[in-house]
Design a protein around this motif. Structure first.
Motif, mmCIF file in Angstrom:
data_model
loop_
_atom_site.group_PDB
_atom_site.id
_atom_site.type_symbol
_atom_site.label_atom_id
_atom_site.label_comp_id
_atom_site.label_asym_id
_atom_site.label_seq_id
_atom_site.Cartn_x
_atom_site.Cartn_y
_atom_site.Cartn_z
ATOM 1 N N GLU A 81 0.816 -1.211 0.000
ATOM 2 C CA GLU A 81 0.000 0.000 0.000
ATOM 3 C C GLU A 81 0.847 1.258 0.000
ATOM 4 N N SER A 97 -2.589 6.827 -0.472
ATOM 5 C CA SER A 97 -3.931 7.405 -0.580
ATOM 6 C C SER A 97 -3.876 8.876 -0.943
ATOM 7 N N PHE A 139 -7.596 8.631 -5.751
ATOM 8 C CA PHE A 139 -7.745 7.252 -5.299
ATOM 9 C C PHE A 139 -6.378 6.591 -5.274
ATOM 10 N N ASN A 140 -6.330 5.419 -4.675
ATOM 11 C CA ASN A 140 -5.110 4.627 -4.826
ATOM 12 C C ASN A 140 -5.476 3.248 -5.361
ATOM 13 N N THR A 180 -4.534 0.177 -4.511
ATOM 14 C CA THR A 180 -4.861 -0.921 -3.587
ATOM 15 C C THR A 180 -6.308 -0.826 -3.094
ATOM 16 N N ASP A 181 -6.778 0.384 -2.790
ATOM 17 C CA ASP A 181 -8.174 0.539 -2.360
ATOM 18 C C ASP A 181 -9.137 0.207 -3.490
ATOM 19 N N THR A 182 -8.774 0.590 -4.700
ATOM 20 C CA THR A 182 -9.625 0.302 -5.862
ATOM 21 C C THR A 182 -9.750 -1.203 -6.086
ATOM 22 N N ALA A 219 -9.345 -3.546 -3.821
ATOM 23 C CA ALA A 219 -10.131 -4.101 -2.715
ATOM 24 C C ALA A 219 -11.621 -3.884 -2.947
ATOM 25 N N LEU A 220 -11.999 -2.696 -3.401
ATOM 26 C CA LEU A 220 -13.410 -2.425 -3.678
ATOM 27 C C LEU A 220 -13.912 -3.313 -4.817
#
Length: 161
Positions: A87, A92, A98-99, A101-103, A105-106
């Motif tokens: 990450e 972030s 956005f980043n 890794t979050d994208t 995960a979503l």
């Protein structure tokens, strides 16, 4: 996305923050190659737009600048479906909203991942205001273009799953 274009390449970044524009630069250069069955998108700046772009795609390649320690211009390649992406490499707080890794995960939580998701990153050096890539990032970007084009050609030839 249609089956005519089974490969999607997404270049992420900001042309006005020096090395952070590397993903856009690489995507533009790949577009110039005129690869068949490949769609190039530049400048997606939010995770939901990225997820929507790769919906129904068999293979997506995302290119972004990496914030990590070490020599600038270093190329990273992650198979997002098989390995964890650090990450800290894609923070972030970046020039886009956005980043990666979050994208991912979503997208995983709502079952919107492509069959293959490859993340290419290149370690940047300068992220302040300004245009153009630093010399080491430019050198790494040119090598990254070669690698990605070779990977796409192998996929299109059926030699890489």
């Amino acid at each position: 996305m249609t089956t005519k274009n089974p490969i999607l390449v997404i270049g992420v970044g900001n042309d006005f923050h020096s090395d952070d524009g590397v993903g856009l630069y690489v995507a533009r250069e790949i577009r110039k190659k005129g690869l068949k069955n490949t769609t190039i998108i530049e400048g997606i700046n939010d995770g939901t737009s990225m997820i929507e772009a790769w919906k129904g795609i068999s293979r997506a390649i995302v290119i972004d600048c990496v914030h990590s320690k070490g020599k600038s211009g270093i190329i990273y390649r992650f198979d997002a479906l098989k390995e964890n992406i650090p990450e800290s490499y894609f923070p972030s707080l970046s020039t886009h909203a956005f980043n990666i890794t979050d994208t991912i995960a979503l997208a995983r939580s709502i079952d919107y991942l492509p069959n293959s998701l490859i993340i290419y990153g290149i370690r940047g050096q300068k992220f302040g205001t300004g245009q153009g890539l630093t010399a080491m990032v430019q050198k790494g970007a040119d090598e990254m273009i070669i690698r990605i084009v070779e990977e796409i050609e192998l996929v299109l030839a059926g030699d890489l799953k």
